[in-house]
Scaffold this active site. Structure first.
Site, PDB file in Angstrom:
ATOM      1  CB  CYS A   1      -1.192   0.391   1.728  1.00 34.88           C
ATOM      2  SG  CYS A   1      -2.399   0.875   0.883  1.00 34.88           S
TER       3      CYS A   1
ATOM      4  CG  HIS B   1      -3.398  -3.472   4.939  1.00 33.95           C
ATOM      5  ND1 HIS B   1      -2.235  -3.034   5.073  1.00 33.95           N
ATOM      6  CD2 HIS B   1      -4.209  -1.648   3.396  1.00 33.95           C
ATOM      7  CE1 HIS B   1      -1.996  -1.822   3.508  1.00 33.95           C
ATOM      8  NE2 HIS B   1      -3.570  -0.792   3.624  1.00 33.95           N
TER       9      HIS B   1
END
Ligand code: GLN
Length: 239
Positions: free
Chosen positions: A94, A191
Site C-alpha cells: 500500500c 493488508h
C-alpha cells in the site's frame, strides 16, 4: 546451523497499518518452521540499509506518514533500485507500494516522489477504495486481503500485475489488476496481514531469498490447517 537470513523492515514506525507488521512475523515464523534462522533489521529514517539484506518488507501508511518518509526513501533509492535489479526479493504494501513507484499525487494536491523501482504511478481520489479483496494469480492462486486506499495506481509497461481482481477494487477499480511485480519485487494494496493468509506468497519470498543466499531452498511441507481456516473465513466475509 546456517547463518541467519537478514530481513529488513522499512520504516516500521511510519509505515505499518492494518496489521502489516504481521508480514514480518509470518516470514520469521515460517522460516523457523522450514528450519532456517532469520533476524530482522528495522530501517528508520536516517539509517543505512544493511549490506547483507536478503529480503525487504514495507507496509502501508497515511498520506502524512508517506510524506514523512518520502525524502529518506529517495536517499535509499539508488541502493533499492540496484538491489531490485539484482533480484533481491521485496514485499511492499500500500503506502510503500505507491512510493516504490514513480509518483503519488495525493487527493489533497501534494506530489510525493517515489523511488521508481516499480513502473507504476498513483493518483489519489477523495473516494477511498475500502473492503475485502479476492484476486487470482496464476503463480500464487487465490490471493486474499483487505484494501483501504485513496490512491488509484496504473501500471506502466515495466510492471506486471500481481493478480486479477475477482472481488474488490485492487489497483484502481477499473482495470481489475491488483498489485505489481518487477523481478522479485512484489507490490500490493492488500493488508490483512497479507502473508498469514497467503502462504504461497510468503514461501515464494522465502524460497527466493534462500536460493539467492545459499544456492538452495529446502522448504518443508507445513501444517496449513489454521491458514486454511483463516482463508475459508475470509472468503465468507462481505465486501
Ligand atoms: N495513503 C495511501 C492512500 O490512501 C496509502 C494507504 C495505505 O497504505 N493503506 O492511498
Amino acid at each position: 546451523m546456517t547463518a541467519p537470513l537478514r530481513l529488513v523492515h522499512l520504516y516500521p514506525r511510519e509505515m505499518n497499518i492494518y496489521g502489516d507488521h504481521g508480514n514480518v512475523l509470518t516470514l520469521l515464523r515460517r522460516l523457523e518452521w522450514h528450519g532456517y534462522r532469520a533476524e530482522v533489521t528495522a530501517v528508520h529514517r536516517g539509517d543505512r540499509l544493511p549490506p547483507d539484506a536478503d529480503l525487504l518488507i514495507g507496509g502501508g501508511g497515511q498520506d502524512s506518514g508517506q510524506g514523512l518518509v518520502e525524502s529518506d526513501l529517495l536517499r535509499l533509492g539508488p541502493d533499492l533500485t540496484a538491489m531490485a535489479a539484482d533480484g533481491t526479493p521485496m514485499l511492499m504494501v500500500c503506502g510503500l507500494y505507491q512510493l516504490f513507484g514513480h509518483t503519488f499525487h495525493t487527493s489533497s494536491g501534494r506530489v510525493l516522489h517515489g523511488v521508481g523501482v516499480l513502473d507504476i504511478q498513483t493518483v489519489g481520489s477523495p473516494e477511498r477504495l475500502i473492503g475485502n479483496v479476492v484476486a487470482v494469480s496464476e503463480e500464487f492462486g487465490q490471493v486474499i486481503g483487505y484494501e483501504n486506499h485513496s490512491g488509484r495506481t496504473t501500471l506502466g509497461t515495466g510492471a506486471a500485475p500481481l493478480a486479477r481482481v475477482a472481488a474488490g477494487m485492487g489497483n484502481n477499480g477499473s482495470d481489475r489488476t491488483e498489485g505489481a511485480r518487477y523481478n522479485n519485487v512484489i507490490g500490493t494494496y492488500l493488508h490483512g496481514s497479507l502473508l498469514p493468509r497467503n502462504p504461497t506468497i510468503a514461501d515464494h519470498l522465502i524460497a527466493t531469498a534462500l536460493q539467492r543466499r545459499f544456492g538452495s531452498a529446502n522448504l518443508r511441507a507445513l501444517d496449513e490447517s489454521s491458514t486454511g481456516e483463516a482463508r475459508r473465513v475470509a472468503l465468507t466475509r462481505p465486501r
